[in-house]
Design a protein around this motif. Structure first.
Motif, PDB file in Angstrom:
ATOM      1  N   UNK A  96       0.827  -1.211   0.000  1.00  0.00           N
ATOM      2  CA  UNK A  96       0.000   0.000   0.000  1.00  0.00           C
ATOM      3  C   UNK A  96       0.862   1.262   0.000  1.00  0.00           C
ATOM      4  N   UNK A  97       2.098   1.165   0.483  1.00  0.00           N
ATOM      5  CA  UNK A  97       3.011   2.317   0.473  1.00  0.00           C
ATOM      6  C   UNK A  97       3.762   2.439  -0.848  1.00  0.00           C
ATOM      7  N   UNK A  98       3.447   1.528  -1.783  1.00  0.00           N
ATOM      8  CA  UNK A  98       4.002   1.577  -3.145  1.00  0.00           C
ATOM      9  C   UNK A  98       5.516   1.379  -3.187  1.00  0.00           C
ATOM     10  N   UNK A  99       6.040   0.520  -2.318  1.00  0.00           N
ATOM     11  CA  UNK A  99       7.454   0.180  -2.435  1.00  0.00           C
ATOM     12  C   UNK A  99       7.631  -0.770  -3.607  1.00  0.00           C
ATOM     13  N   UNK A 151       9.502   4.077   7.394  1.00  0.00           N
ATOM     14  CA  UNK A 151       9.780   4.481   8.775  1.00  0.00           C
ATOM     15  C   UNK A 151       8.650   5.327   9.346  1.00  0.00           C
ATOM     16  N   UNK A 152       8.109   6.193   8.538  1.00  0.00           N
ATOM     17  CA  UNK A 152       7.105   7.137   9.006  1.00  0.00           C
ATOM     18  C   UNK A 152       5.713   6.511   9.094  1.00  0.00           C
ATOM     19  N   UNK A 153       5.398   5.617   8.142  1.00  0.00           N
ATOM     20  CA  UNK A 153       4.022   5.163   8.013  1.00  0.00           C
ATOM     21  C   UNK A 153       3.765   3.706   8.390  1.00  0.00           C
ATOM     22  N   UNK A 176      11.346  -8.126   2.304  1.00  0.00           N
ATOM     23  CA  UNK A 176      12.329  -7.417   1.492  1.00  0.00           C
ATOM     24  C   UNK A 176      11.588  -6.455   0.566  1.00  0.00           C
ATOM     25  N   UNK A 177      12.213  -5.315   0.279  1.00  0.00           N
ATOM     26  CA  UNK A 177      11.683  -4.422  -0.746  1.00  0.00           C
ATOM     27  C   UNK A 177      12.827  -3.559  -1.251  1.00  0.00           C
ATOM     28  N   UNK A 178      12.585  -2.849  -2.321  1.00  0.00           N
ATOM     29  CA  UNK A 178      13.623  -1.986  -2.888  1.00  0.00           C
ATOM     30  C   UNK A 178      13.019  -0.631  -3.218  1.00  0.00           C
ATOM     31  N   UNK A 179      13.895   0.313  -3.535  1.00  0.00           N
ATOM     32  CA  UNK A 179      13.457   1.669  -3.850  1.00  0.00           C
ATOM     33  C   UNK A 179      14.494   2.690  -3.443  1.00  0.00           C
ATOM     34  N   UNK A 180      14.142   3.956  -3.566  1.00  0.00           N
ATOM     35  CA  UNK A 180      15.038   5.005  -3.153  1.00  0.00           C
ATOM     36  C   UNK A 180      14.838   5.356  -1.691  1.00  0.00           C
TER      37      UNK A 180
END
Length: 728
Positions: free
Chosen positions: A21-24, A47-49, A35-39
């Protein structure tokens, strides 16, 4: 960048859905995380959500690490000045092991040395270690000879939102509370304006997490520091923009929340903690908190639908289970009576208790509360719903040694044919034993001892109080059926015996180990002053595993009273020293009482003071009896009472005690303190006990078991075994 979001075991699917849902990018579920990837933006948003994750780890490298040297070289391949200042601080979290690294502390030390040595060689300056608030937190996980080296950009665990500075007993972590609400579909319910109610809310964690979801409030907004705060690659402007966006969403969300949030608890102190937590979270205006017993749980008049979610107690202490049967049963009754059309969710570490609610679970999730295997059971409450629970056949049996307490105040139940038979048997026993007790001037006696196998309990009279000790049913007996019989036992007693229902105290008997027999189980401090053989004795029916008086030893105590005049009396494993009290009442020259429990010795001193006996001639020694016996020399006692437990591995003891194995040594040591014309009375309650024949070769041994058991214990002829031992 490659990241790994950690979470408690069992929450991986919930975290996966949340990160999606956070679009990682490319989330992949695995054990204890995703595991996930991204910038950096993807990591910052997590961390925030994230309401479920514990930590967000940025993977830097994987390297061989079978040996400490390989680990050191692998860590040094990274350029650590890209991640921290030369004079900065760091800490290392290390997990796993290999053939050459078998301790996490050693592994952490090698990683720290590699980083510090590199920075010192390049700059001449040396970073220092700060385990509490480091500039850089390095995480290394070693598995199958390979080390994964990562930077922990979350810092402190993300479940620590910052609003909960205090909590009640057995608090639930914030991310677990959020996961339970996700499993219940709370975000969708909140969007529809449904209500959220916790009837045993404690410090309010479930309700606060529910508000944060409903109001679209990022759980990380309250945190001041993250692991990336002093990380040299931290993009402060990007983070600031994400925080500003979260604050705007918070302000907008608070304006449109339409759900009602209610929390009840019987403990006013814990409700004050909940109010403080809600205030720190900035949601105190949305949560109605009220001191209310479960018996007053009712449907909010203004809400047609909603979710009742709670984490009831499930037995942290010995003795909780019988009381909790009533609690869960009552919770089920209130839900069925008041919340038709609602959904209910119960999270418990003892799923068997949920069967007492007589509601069929529509969904069940296996989770963990810390290390405790637990379940979330979700119920759709239907009008007048009664779950049909299959009852397995079987009789309650078994008679373990010790007892554990819980005060019962059972609701009236309709008596079955079996309960009527029980009532008839109790009336018969009460008539016969009552006459005998009055003739003998006995006010405390056993009335019933599993006379009817279906109703497997011991029932004792203590003046106008009734002490019910339910024998723990074997696992083959259905827990619901066992509880129903227990209710019937409690229900028939007031009318049969003519005592108030509040004077019926319930305990469950099961085997205890170690020091559990000495642990306080409740806080009533309600002592009853009873009389036996001219002695006033304090008994406590509620707070401890035992009452302070073993009724089966009544004849032995009376024998001691009759024989103690002018004698020095020694009481080993004395418990509350009632045998010593009888000796003093009988005119003993001195009494010495030894036990390793300070609680019971203090109780004994109260008994002596109650009877006007000073400590000048009555001595109390807190000590391991075996160790004390070994330290004594010479004869010093005319009458000794030795009544050891069947088994004890208490930490207070110097060694493990097994009465069958150790009784020869115990008796021999005690006989070494006995004067030539003296007598040792040896007793124990191990039902399969066999006295060693070699003792009869050394001493005069007389089995007095039959005469040491009174009429009220004739049905339990193996309640104890008793011997008189003297010199040949």
């Amino acid at each position: 960048m490659k990241f790994f979001a950690t979470c408690p075991k069992g929450l991986e699917p919930v975290l996966f859905d949340e990160l999606q849902a956070l679009n990682v990018d490319a989330p992949k579920q695995t054990l204890a995380g995703v595991y996930f990837s991204g910038g950096l933006e993807a990591a910052y948003r997590a961390c925030l959500w994230s309401r479920v994750a514990n930590r967000i780890l940025l993977e830097l490298q994987r390297c061989p690490a079978e040996t400490a040297d390989q680990l050191y070289q692998g860590v040094q391949q990274l350029k650590w000045l890209e991640h921290m200042r030369p004079e900065g601080t760091l800490t290392i979290d290390f997990t796993g092991q290999s053939e050459g690294i078998n301790h996490s502390r050693f592994g952490a030390q090698k990683v720290k040395d590699a980083i510090v040595d590199q920075i010192r060689d390049e700059t001449g300056r040396r970073p220092s270690v700060d385990r509490l608030k480091p500039d850089l937190r390095v995480n290394v996980h070693l598995q199958r000879g390979e080390a994964t080296i990562a930077v922990d950009i979350s810092g402190d665990s993300l479940h620590r939102r910052g609003y909960r500075l205090q909590s009640g007993s057995a608090p639930m972590k914030e991310n677990l509370a959020a996961a339970l609400l996700y499993r219940c579909g709370w975000p969708e319910k909140a969007a529809q304006g449904q209500a959220l109610l916790d009837p045993m809310c404690g410090s309010g964690t479930l309700l606060i997490e529910g508000v944060l979801m409903a109001a679209d409030i990022a759980p990380g907004l309250l945190r001041r520091d993250y692991g990336f705060t002093y990380w040299t690659q931290h993009n402060s402007s990007l983070w600031k923009s994400l925080v500003e966006e979260a604050q705007q969403r918070r302000e907008a969300g608070l304006k449109v929340v339409s759900s009602r949030f209610e929390g009840f608890d019987a403990d006013a102190k814990v409700l004050n903690i909940a109010r403080d937590n809600a205030r720190r979270a900035g949601v105190e205006g949305l949560i109605h908190l009220e001191r209310r017993e479960l018996s007053r749980l009712s449907h909010p008049a203004t809400d047609a639908q909603g979710l009742v979610v709670t984490n009831p107690p499930y037995g942290e202490r010995l003795g909780d289970e019988p009381t909790l049967f009533f609690l869960y049963q009552h919770l089920g009754e209130r839900l069925k009576a008041e919340f038709a059309g609602w959904q209910a969710a119960v999270f418990t570490g003892n799923p068997e208790l949920c069967r007492m609610m007589k509601l069929a679970a529509d969904k069940t999730y296996k989770l963990y509360n810390g290390a405790i295997p637990s379940q979330l059971q979700i119920f759709n409450i239907r009008a007048r719903q009664e779950a049909e629970l299959a009852e397995s056949e079987g009789l309650m049996e078994g008679q373990p040694d010790n007892r554990e307490p819980a005060v019962a105040d059972a609701a009236p139940v309709e008596l079955s044919d079996g309960a009527q038979m029980l009532a008839n048997r109790l009336r018969k026993n009460f008539k016969q034993l009552g006459k005998w007790a009055r003739r003998q001037e006995i006010t405390c006696y056993r009335l019933y001892d599993a006379d009817l196998p279906e109703y497997s309990a011991a029932i004792d009279i203590y003046d106008d109080w009734v002490h019910v000790q339910e024998y723990q049913a074997p696992k083959s007996v259905d827990v619901v059926k066992a509880f129903a019989r227990l209710q019937e036992i409690v229900a028939v007693l007031p009318s049969v015996l003519g005592v108030p229902a509040a004077h019926v105290v319930l305990k469950q008997r099961r085997r205890q180990q170690g020091s559990s027999q000495y642990e306080k189980q409740d806080q009533t401090a309600h002592f009853i002053d009873i009389t036996e053989g001219g002695c006033r004795i304090l008994v406590n029916l509620e707070d401890y595993l035992d009452t302070g008086l073993f009724l089966d030893h009544r004849p032995v105590r009376m024998q001691i009273q009759q024989e103690a005049k002018g004698k020095d009396f020694l009481n080993l494993f004395c418990y509350t020293a009632t045998a010593s009290l009888h000796a003093a009442q009988g005119g003993a020259r001195s009494t010495t009482s030894i036990d390793m429990s300070a609680t019971y010795l203090n109780w004994a001193k109260k008994n002596f003071a109650l009877n006007g006996f000073s400590e000048a001639r009555n001595h109390f020694i807190q000590e391991d009896c075996i160790r004390w016996l070994k330290a004594q020399k010479g004869e010093g006692y005319d009458l000794i009472f030795l009544d050891p437990p069947t088994f004890s591995n208490s930490k207070r003891m110097h060694d493990v005690l097994d009465v069958q194995r150790d009784h020869v040594e115990l008796i021999s040591l005690a006989m070494g303190l006995l004067r030539p014309e003296g007598k040792l009375i040896f007793s124990n309650n191990y039902r399969r006990f066999k006295i060693d024949p070699q003792l009869a070769e050394r001493y005069r041994v007389v089995d007095i078991t039959r005469k040491s058991i009174d009429l009220d214990f004739k049905r339990s002829s193996k309640i104890h075994q008793c011997f008189e031992i003297s010199a040949l």
